[in-house]
Structures are given as structure tokens and as C-alpha cells.
Motif scaffolding. Sequence first.
Motif, PDB file in Angstrom:
ATOM      1  N   THR A   1       3.483  -0.613   4.406  1.00 41.40           N
ATOM      2  CA  THR A   1       2.157  -1.016   4.862  1.00 41.40           C
ATOM      3  C   THR A   1       1.478  -1.777   3.735  1.00 41.40           C
ATOM      4  O   THR A   1       1.845  -1.623   2.560  1.00 41.40           O
ATOM      5  CB  THR A   1       1.288   0.193   5.236  1.00 41.40           C
ATOM      6  N   THR A   2       0.541  -2.604   4.114  1.00 38.19           N
ATOM      7  CA  THR A   2      -0.169  -3.410   3.126  1.00 38.19           C
ATOM      8  C   THR A   2      -1.663  -3.246   3.298  1.00 38.19           C
ATOM      9  O   THR A   2      -2.143  -2.976   4.410  1.00 38.19           O
ATOM     10  CB  THR A   2       0.198  -4.896   3.249  1.00 38.19           C
TER      11      THR A   2
ATOM     12  N   TYR B   1      11.517   7.054   8.028  1.00 33.82           N
ATOM     13  CA  TYR B   1      11.599   7.672   9.341  1.00 33.82           C
ATOM     14  C   TYR B   1      13.062   7.944   9.677  1.00 33.82           C
ATOM     15  O   TYR B   1      13.956   7.216   9.247  1.00 33.82           O
ATOM     16  CB  TYR B   1      11.039   6.761  10.436  1.00 33.82           C
TER      17      TYR B   1
ATOM     18  N   THR C   1      -4.270  -5.088   6.240  1.00 27.68           N
ATOM     19  CA  THR C   1      -3.675  -5.354   7.557  1.00 27.68           C
ATOM     20  C   THR C   1      -3.309  -4.018   8.191  1.00 27.68           C
ATOM     21  O   THR C   1      -3.339  -2.976   7.541  1.00 27.68           O
ATOM     22  CB  THR C   1      -2.407  -6.230   7.492  1.00 27.68           C
ATOM     23  N   TYR C   2      -2.944  -4.069   9.424  1.00 25.67           N
ATOM     24  CA  TYR C   2      -2.577  -2.865  10.159  1.00 25.67           C
ATOM     25  C   TYR C   2      -1.077  -2.805  10.426  1.00 25.67           C
ATOM     26  O   TYR C   2      -0.588  -1.867  11.021  1.00 25.67           O
ATOM     27  CB  TYR C   2      -3.332  -2.824  11.488  1.00 25.67           C
ATOM     28  N   LYS C   3      -0.357  -3.804   9.960  1.00 26.19           N
ATOM     29  CA  LYS C   3       1.067  -3.882  10.271  1.00 26.19           C
ATOM     30  C   LYS C   3       1.872  -2.879   9.478  1.00 26.19           C
ATOM     31  O   LYS C   3       1.632  -2.660   8.298  1.00 26.19           O
ATOM     32  CB  LYS C   3       1.609  -5.266   9.907  1.00 26.19           C
ATOM     33  N   TYR C   4       2.871  -2.294  10.120  1.00 27.39           N
ATOM     34  CA  TYR C   4       3.935  -1.594   9.448  1.00 27.39           C
ATOM     35  C   TYR C   4       5.143  -2.518   9.577  1.00 27.39           C
ATOM     36  O   TYR C   4       5.500  -2.905  10.690  1.00 27.39           O
ATOM     37  CB  TYR C   4       4.247  -0.259  10.132  1.00 27.39           C
TER      38      TYR C   4
ATOM     39  N   MET D   1       5.931   9.667   3.171  1.00 27.65           N
ATOM     40  CA  MET D   1       5.095   8.525   2.812  1.00 27.65           C
ATOM     41  C   MET D   1       4.970   8.515   1.302  1.00 27.65           C
ATOM     42  O   MET D   1       4.648   9.541   0.700  1.00 27.65           O
ATOM     43  CB  MET D   1       3.704   8.609   3.437  1.00 27.65           C
TER      44      MET D   1
ATOM     45  N   PHE E   1       8.736  10.965  11.462  1.00 31.26           N
ATOM     46  CA  PHE E   1       8.282  10.735  10.096  1.00 31.26           C
ATOM     47  C   PHE E   1       8.975  11.668   9.110  1.00 31.26           C
ATOM     48  O   PHE E   1       9.143  12.862   9.374  1.00 31.26           O
ATOM     49  CB  PHE E   1       6.769  10.961  10.061  1.00 31.26           C
TER      50      PHE E   1
ATOM     51  N   PHE F   1       6.381  -4.977  14.812  1.00 30.01           N
ATOM     52  CA  PHE F   1       4.976  -4.782  15.178  1.00 30.01           C
ATOM     53  C   PHE F   1       4.540  -5.803  16.223  1.00 30.01           C
ATOM     54  O   PHE F   1       4.824  -7.000  16.106  1.00 30.01           O
ATOM     55  CB  PHE F   1       4.127  -4.936  13.919  1.00 30.01           C
TER      56      PHE F   1
ATOM     57  N   ARG G   1       0.825  -1.199   0.000  1.00 31.86           N
ATOM     58  CA  ARG G   1       0.000   0.000   0.000  1.00 31.86           C
ATOM     59  C   ARG G   1       0.867   1.261   0.000  1.00 31.86           C
ATOM     60  O   ARG G   1       0.647   2.162  -0.786  1.00 31.86           O
ATOM     61  CB  ARG G   1      -0.925   0.019   1.211  1.00 31.86           C
ATOM     62  N   SER G   2       1.831   1.322   0.912  1.00 30.15           N
ATOM     63  CA  SER G   2       2.647   2.535   0.994  1.00 30.15           C
ATOM     64  C   SER G   2       4.021   2.203   1.586  1.00 30.15           C
ATOM     65  O   SER G   2       4.209   1.153   2.201  1.00 30.15           O
ATOM     66  CB  SER G   2       1.963   3.606   1.849  1.00 30.15           C
TER      67      SER G   2
ATOM     68  N   PHE H   1       9.037  -2.894   9.268  1.00 30.16           N
ATOM     69  CA  PHE H   1      10.226  -2.054   9.209  1.00 30.16           C
ATOM     70  C   PHE H   1      11.445  -2.840   8.760  1.00 30.16           C
ATOM     71  O   PHE H   1      11.590  -4.034   9.065  1.00 30.16           O
ATOM     72  CB  PHE H   1      10.527  -1.463  10.595  1.00 30.16           C
ATOM     73  N   GLY H   2      12.361  -2.148   8.079  1.00 30.02           N
ATOM     74  CA  GLY H   2      13.683  -2.687   7.837  1.00 30.02           C
ATOM     75  C   GLY H   2      14.546  -2.475   9.075  1.00 30.02           C
ATOM     76  O   GLY H   2      14.111  -1.874  10.059  1.00 30.02           O
TER      77      GLY H   2
ATOM     78  N   TYR I   1       5.223  -1.534  19.406  1.00 28.40           N
ATOM     79  CA  TYR I   1       6.348  -2.173  18.721  1.00 28.40           C
ATOM     80  C   TYR I   1       7.394  -2.584  19.746  1.00 28.40           C
ATOM     81  O   TYR I   1       7.536  -1.964  20.800  1.00 28.40           O
ATOM     82  CB  TYR I   1       7.018  -1.206  17.733  1.00 28.40           C
TER      83      TYR I   1
ATOM     84  N   LEU J   1       7.151   4.156   3.873  1.00 28.77           N
ATOM     85  CA  LEU J   1       7.423   5.319   4.711  1.00 28.77           C
ATOM     86  C   LEU J   1       8.896   5.348   5.106  1.00 28.77           C
ATOM     87  O   LEU J   1       9.511   4.315   5.297  1.00 28.77           O
ATOM     88  CB  LEU J   1       6.559   5.293   5.979  1.00 28.77           C
TER      89      LEU J   1
ATOM     90  N   PRO K   1      11.918  -1.490  14.410  1.00 30.96           N
ATOM     91  CA  PRO K   1      10.766  -1.844  15.260  1.00 30.96           C
ATOM     92  C   PRO K   1      10.006  -3.031  14.676  1.00 30.96           C
ATOM     93  O   PRO K   1       9.806  -3.109  13.465  1.00 30.96           O
ATOM     94  CB  PRO K   1       9.906  -0.580  15.233  1.00 30.96           C
TER      95      PRO K   1
END
Lengths: 111, 116
Positions: free
Chosen positions: A92-93, A36, A96-99, A48, A45, B45, A31-32, A101-102, B35, A34, B43
Motif C-alpha cells: 500500500t502507498t 496473504y 492512495t487506496y490501492k493495494y 502487515m 490475511f 485493484f 506505506r505497508s 498485489f504480486g 478486485y 501485506l 488480484p
Amino acid sequence: EDKVVQSPLSLVVHEGDTVTLNCSYEVTNFRSLLWYKQEKKAPTFLFMLTSSGIEKKSGRLSSILDKKELFSILNITATQTGDSAVYLCATTTSGTYKYIFGTGTRLKVLA
Amino acid sequence: GAGVSQSPRYKVAKRGQDVALRCDPISGHVSLFWYQQALGQGPEFLTYFQNEAQLDKSGLPSDRFFAERPEGSVSTLKIQRTQQEDSAVYLCASSPGRVAASYEQYFGPGTRLTVT
């Protein structure tokens, strides 16, 4: 399994240099993406990105997304010591609500 | 408040103790995330709340981890019978919208948990 990979893991440059940080991803129903900046504890932030090829810019920082090749870059021009931080990329996908991260790129800018 | 706050900022627990970590999100923010960030990692989730509803808890590593947000504002992350592998920084983030992926997140300063 969804994953986000950042490179390089760390980078040391001198003030005034230009740096390019990379973020590649393999996620389902993207989806997106981001970016940081994490200096001490709390990530702050930056950008995005949802559409390919559209550069987002804020001062000396800019970022672009390539949804065909599944990566994004973050450019910092004329680096300053205050740019020293860990730069995190997350995706983000849809559905789902998960972000996700790398692991981040640790940038150190020397005076 | 001006931003997301978390307390305590540092917590040392002996192995086997229970701990409770608090997050005060930005007033009016609908979405709240927890997180876990291990040293040198990004982080990871843990869980997501939309108001008082816990809509995703798929990242909680075991049934020793429990989170709640009973009135849709303050949230607590509880870890029972702490283990050394629970040592990490626990970050809370809030976001104004319901469709979490469409909004930027605002992070708190984190709670550094050390289990000895």
C-alpha cells in the motif's frame, strides 16, 4: 509504474521442510506490505509490515521487511500439507487506496 | 454476518450481456474494495469505497465497468456488454477503517465470471 514481484513462482517441498518466499517491490510513497494466503478463492490475511527489521511471527510463519533493499520474505518452518496454497504479497502507498498485489507463489507441500 | 459474502458465486454470460455482481461486506466496515483476478495472477485493484463515496475508481478497465455502494453497505459491480477478456474472478474485500492502508482486508469468496 508501481510493481510487486514475487519469487519463486512455484515451489514443491516435502512435509517438514522450511521454505522462504520472496517479495520485492518498487512503489512510490510506500506505506505497508501485506502477506496473504489464498487456498481456494478468498485470500486470508497473514501479516502487515510497516517497519524494517522487525520480525512478525505467527506459529510456524514469520515475515520481515527490508525497506532499504525493498523486499520482504515469508518463512514457513516445518511445513505441513495444509500450508499448500498461493501466497500473495501486496503493498500500500500513502495517499492512495490501492493495494498492489504480486502474482503470488504457489506452494505445494507433499506428504 | 460472519464474513464478506458475494453473489452469485458463478456466473456465465454470453458476450454482450450485462451482469451485476453483489458484495455484502462485514457489518460496520467502512472501506470496500473490488478486485479482478485473472487465472494465475494476483488480484488487480478496480475501485474503492469509503462508506457510500467512491474515492478511487482508477482501476476500472473501461467505461463498461461501474460500481456503486449507495447506502454505504452492500455494493454492486456492474459490467455492461461483457467481453471475453472480462472472464475472471471478481473479489470484494472490506476493511474496518477509513485509512484503508492501515488495516487488513477481509476478502469474500469471489464471483467467477465466464463470458462465452
